[in-house]
Design an enzyme around this catalytic site. Sequence first.
Site, PDB file in Angstrom:
ATOM      1  N   SER A   2       0.827  -1.210   0.000  1.00 45.67           N
ATOM      2  CA  SER A   2       0.000   0.000   0.000  1.00 45.67           C
ATOM      3  C   SER A   2       0.861   1.260   0.000  1.00 45.67           C
ATOM      4  CB  SER A   2      -0.954  -0.050   1.196  1.00 45.67           C
ATOM      5  OG  SER A   2      -1.961   0.926   1.078  1.00 45.67           O
ATOM      6  N   ASP A  41      -9.305  -3.232  -6.843  1.00 44.29           N
ATOM      7  CA  ASP A  41      -8.879  -2.508  -5.645  1.00 44.29           C
ATOM      8  C   ASP A  41      -9.376  -1.063  -5.712  1.00 44.29           C
ATOM      9  OD1 ASP A  41      -7.565  -1.287  -3.542  1.00 44.29           O
ATOM     10  OD2 ASP A  41      -5.671  -2.321  -3.884  1.00 44.29           O
ATOM     11  N   HIS A  74      -7.952  -4.988  -0.822  1.00 43.71           N
ATOM     12  CA  HIS A  74      -6.766  -4.147  -0.965  1.00 43.71           C
ATOM     13  C   HIS A  74      -5.492  -4.950  -0.756  1.00 43.71           C
ATOM     14  CE1 HIS A  74      -4.154  -0.771  -0.961  1.00 43.71           C
ATOM     15  NE2 HIS A  74      -3.977  -0.740   0.344  1.00 43.71           N
TER      16      HIS A  74
END
EC number: 3.4.21.-
Length: 638
Positions: free
Chosen positions: A470, A556, A601
């Site tokens: 991320s 995502d 995610h």
Amino acid sequence: MDAFEKVRTKLETQPQEEYEIINAEVKHGGFVYYQEGCCLVRSKDEEADSDNYEVLFNLEELKLDQPFIDCIRVAPDEKYVAAKIRTEDSEASTCIVVKLSDQPVMEASFPNVSSFEWVKDEEDEDVLFYTFQRNLRCHDVYRATFGENKRNERFYTEKDPSYFVFLYLTKDSRFLTINIMNKTTSEVWLIDGLSPWDPPVLIQKRIHGVLYYVEHRDDELYILTNVGEPTEFKLMRTAADTPAIMNWDLFFTMKRNTKVVDLDMFKDHCVLFLKHSNLLYVNVIGLADDSVRSLKLPPWACGFIMDTNSDPKNCPFQLCSPIRPPKYYTYKFAEGKLFEETGHEDPITKTSRVLRLEAKSKDGRSVPMTIFHKTDSEDLQKKPLLVHVYGAYGMDLKMNFRPERRALVDDGWILAYCHVRGGGELGLQWHADGRLTKKLNGLADLEACIKTLHDQGFSQPSLTTLTAFSAGGVLVGALCNSNPELLRAVTMEAPFLDVLNTMMDTTLPLTLEELEEWGNPSSDEKHKNYIKRYCPYQNIKPQHYPSVHITAYENDERVPLKGIVNYTEKLKEAVTEHAKDSGEGYQAPNIILDIQPGGNHVIEDSHKKITAQIKFLYEELGLDSTGVFETLKKYVKF
């Protein structure tokens, strides 16, 4: 949002056996509520580990792909139980409400629920409060009743799109708090647990830069806040009927460089779970005499797992590290002592070593690192190194137990966790010093950490790999542009790589929420020019790069696939251009983009992802991966 949610880890006594993580388990009355197979079940507390349980709901009725229970809440008098159901490949969730009777039946279901709590009104009717999430934004609060007086109504909507809303029930169930927050500011409203239909009461109107969280005990509010100097968290208190900020009295202050991980409130004690200078502590505050007992926890421990607990005499919790499964500890208030779980001692305590070192960053700041390696490793300079980094949102680098990390250490790898600025390991200022127009501090910290590791004899550039997920991808991508010679290979999962274009697109669900972290390049030229200096996508150029493996997810919503694809294509073009100018003997790095189906995610337990990443790292370093996969099979079924 689920800081007080219990995440229990059950381990076989022999470490060669698989481990199992149970996502949700709640004790209420004389029962334990949990997931067994594909069902929501309950059993009597004393029979929780047996096969004697009652099935309340079969998750297969929802027709979801591999559903699991993320969170459970039981109504005060056990007439109803609510459970949030999710799947591995999506962030979407469904909240089901089951009526508890001789033949349990699903009473209702609500889509896209984020947080939810039960209270009981003056007529002894159970009221479910819940927040509704749309496009990753959580702005609406609803309340619902069931049975003969069924109703469902929205009673609060947050108008500012940069804020999100979540619910928390105080430990004594006296108040339900509506928490309205962005990255730097918060506002809390109280709903009376005895009169839930009355209008909520505002504690303190939002003040930019002021964060606060609320607990309750004996008609007093205990407020964890950063108000005042220094702007780190401190504990304050006030009477529940005079909650405004001018009535807050300072109760307890933290040492410098301290991160407040969590707080738990008991009848006569308040327990603070702390991280100070990269070590874990528990502070037990006696509320009758304001006494404080500070307990330094074992040096191997890197993280807490909190335990939802209704026993006023004990405070249980778990400690864990990336290479050691969680271990139970209990602080007993009567004895004033901390007791650890007895039984089988994990052999990793003798076969591995944990070190805490510091690197000097470019501006002289000390940056903490946590390092793991085998005790009997010889010539560490020739060992492969896997560096971990995050450095964003004031969040700590994740250091929960991961079987693949354990397997790497068993196979001779060195693991290094770099706690750079932008993260939260040393408190709120540590985050402030690594966000907005100070984001480059995190990059300087990461570079200093890797150079310090090499200088102190931990591996070398040709054996050094780097990993992040991320927002950690910002620092990884930036380092690949600025100092690629420090690395041999990189793995990233759902990485944030195109900061500039993403933050200029206000149609994306999280852009407005993220302005406090990255800045507003659409309206602020200073922010725009600063982001251009470090944005991974913007700074790709023809040069030698480490090999890169990226795992991305097709749907995502947090990190759009488009940005990752654009980054990968631009990086491949730069690598190809550099290879043309480097002669016949030049070996170009491998650039791999692995796009997985689904809309989640990050899928932490994906065996396919773990296998691909480990295989990639071993192949890039020219190592034999047979041993690591044999070791990994001891912990995880493939």
